[in-house]
Design a protein around this motif. Sequence first.
Motif, PDB file in Angstrom:
ATOM      1  N   ASP A   1       7.966   3.024  -1.619  1.00  0.00           N
ATOM      2  CA  ASP A   1       6.280   3.627  -2.408  1.00  0.00           C
ATOM      3  C   ASP A   1       6.186   3.668  -3.936  1.00  0.00           C
TER       4      ASP A   1
ATOM      5  N   ALA B   1       0.638   9.187  -4.942  1.00  0.00           N
ATOM      6  CA  ALA B   1       0.112   9.103  -3.548  1.00  0.00           C
ATOM      7  C   ALA B   1      -1.131   8.725  -3.072  1.00  0.00           C
ATOM      8  N   GLY B   2      -1.320   7.478  -2.886  1.00  0.00           N
ATOM      9  CA  GLY B   2      -2.709   7.141  -3.316  1.00  0.00           C
ATOM     10  C   GLY B   2      -3.617   7.645  -1.858  1.00  0.00           C
ATOM     11  N   VAL B   3      -5.022   7.282  -2.069  1.00  0.00           N
ATOM     12  CA  VAL B   3      -6.172   7.368  -0.880  1.00  0.00           C
ATOM     13  C   VAL B   3      -5.371   6.949   0.435  1.00  0.00           C
ATOM     14  N   ALA B   4      -5.720   7.487   1.448  1.00  0.00           N
ATOM     15  CA  ALA B   4      -5.641   6.642   2.420  1.00  0.00           C
ATOM     16  C   ALA B   4      -7.091   5.807   2.156  1.00  0.00           C
ATOM     17  N   ILE B   5      -6.673   4.404   2.492  1.00  0.00           N
ATOM     18  CA  ILE B   5      -8.290   3.732   3.687  1.00  0.00           C
ATOM     19  C   ILE B   5      -8.743   4.238   4.617  1.00  0.00           C
ATOM     20  N   ALA B   6      -9.781   4.483   4.541  1.00  0.00           N
ATOM     21  CA  ALA B   6     -10.422   4.825   5.926  1.00  0.00           C
ATOM     22  C   ALA B   6     -10.376   3.812   6.835  1.00  0.00           C
ATOM     23  N   SER B   7     -11.679   2.249   6.092  1.00  0.00           N
ATOM     24  CA  SER B   7     -12.426   1.918   6.623  1.00  0.00           C
ATOM     25  C   SER B   7     -12.529   1.039   5.702  1.00  0.00           C
TER      26      SER B   7
ATOM     27  N   THR C   1     -11.331  -0.202  11.167  1.00  0.00           N
ATOM     28  CA  THR C   1     -10.867   1.257  11.070  1.00  0.00           C
ATOM     29  C   THR C   1      -9.076   1.053  11.904  1.00  0.00           C
ATOM     30  N   GLU C   2      -8.470   2.137  12.086  1.00  0.00           N
ATOM     31  CA  GLU C   2      -7.446   2.432  12.827  1.00  0.00           C
ATOM     32  C   GLU C   2      -7.246   2.084  14.507  1.00  0.00           C
TER      33      GLU C   2
END
Length: 303
Positions: A67, A165-171, A212-213
């Motif tokens: 991380d 901890a970063g912000v997750a990339i949603a899209s 996106t996922e």
Amino acid sequence: MLADLESRLADVLGSRLSGPLAGRVFVTPGPADTASTALLVGVSRVDAVEQNFGTGRRPERVPGMTDPRRVVRLRCAIRIEVRPGDADTRAETMAALDALLYELDAPELRSASALAAPGDPGFVLDGQVPAAAVVSPEPNGGQGLPAVELLAEGWFWPPNAPGVAGVAIASALVRTASLPIGLEPWPLLIRPGDPAVALTLRIGTTGTTRLTEQAPTASPFGELAVRVVDAGGRPGAGTVSGGAAGPQGSRLVAVANDIAVLSYEPPGAPAADELVVCVTRADAGAGAAVGMELARFPLAVTA
């Protein structure tokens, strides 16, 4: 962080040196026993490294950790003193200094790769270079202990501390346009006071894709932002129309089947206007913002 560097450097030197110095390298002030020669390692000065392009305050991937960590970029002066044994002669002290200088010049010491260790080390160096040596004329430190100053630069962080901890990339939005862009009709012959000239922009597009996922989803390309400026980037003498009003004095014209339609109304006097074509930000929605410039066409109004 700095203490970890001192300790690791002392361990590495103590394991690499031979003869009387083998196993006799300590972090300053070292053991009280002065019967034998010893080397004492200690950081003597620390400076912050200037922030350059690409080396901002972002978290970094560091050795031994998966991380990212918040790191401090530092330049350190490390003093390695030769503390003679009680019965050492100056010749013996100089021999210890020679051995230290020679070892510090080894490629794996200069690159600092020899300091790598399993786990979280708390630092990683770009390199380290022996910068100077100070030698006392007396055998037992009449003017201070003989020493080598080592200059090192790298990243430092508290070992075994939680990662950032970063912000997750949603899209993510991916928008593609093929260059060059064509303008029709071309070439243009425009006279002062002429009626508005109908213009067509031709651009190869693949729409806007949202990643996106889940499976990617595609939507139309959207709009182009067009505006007329003079040679200095100021509003031009003529005006452009079509589409809807946009930011920065632009018009937002829709792209359909790789075509955008607009018109240019020339001024009543000669002018050297330019038509600037920009992409709009795909994530701005109804409040579209002007993005990267894609093309620029001269609109010369001549008498």
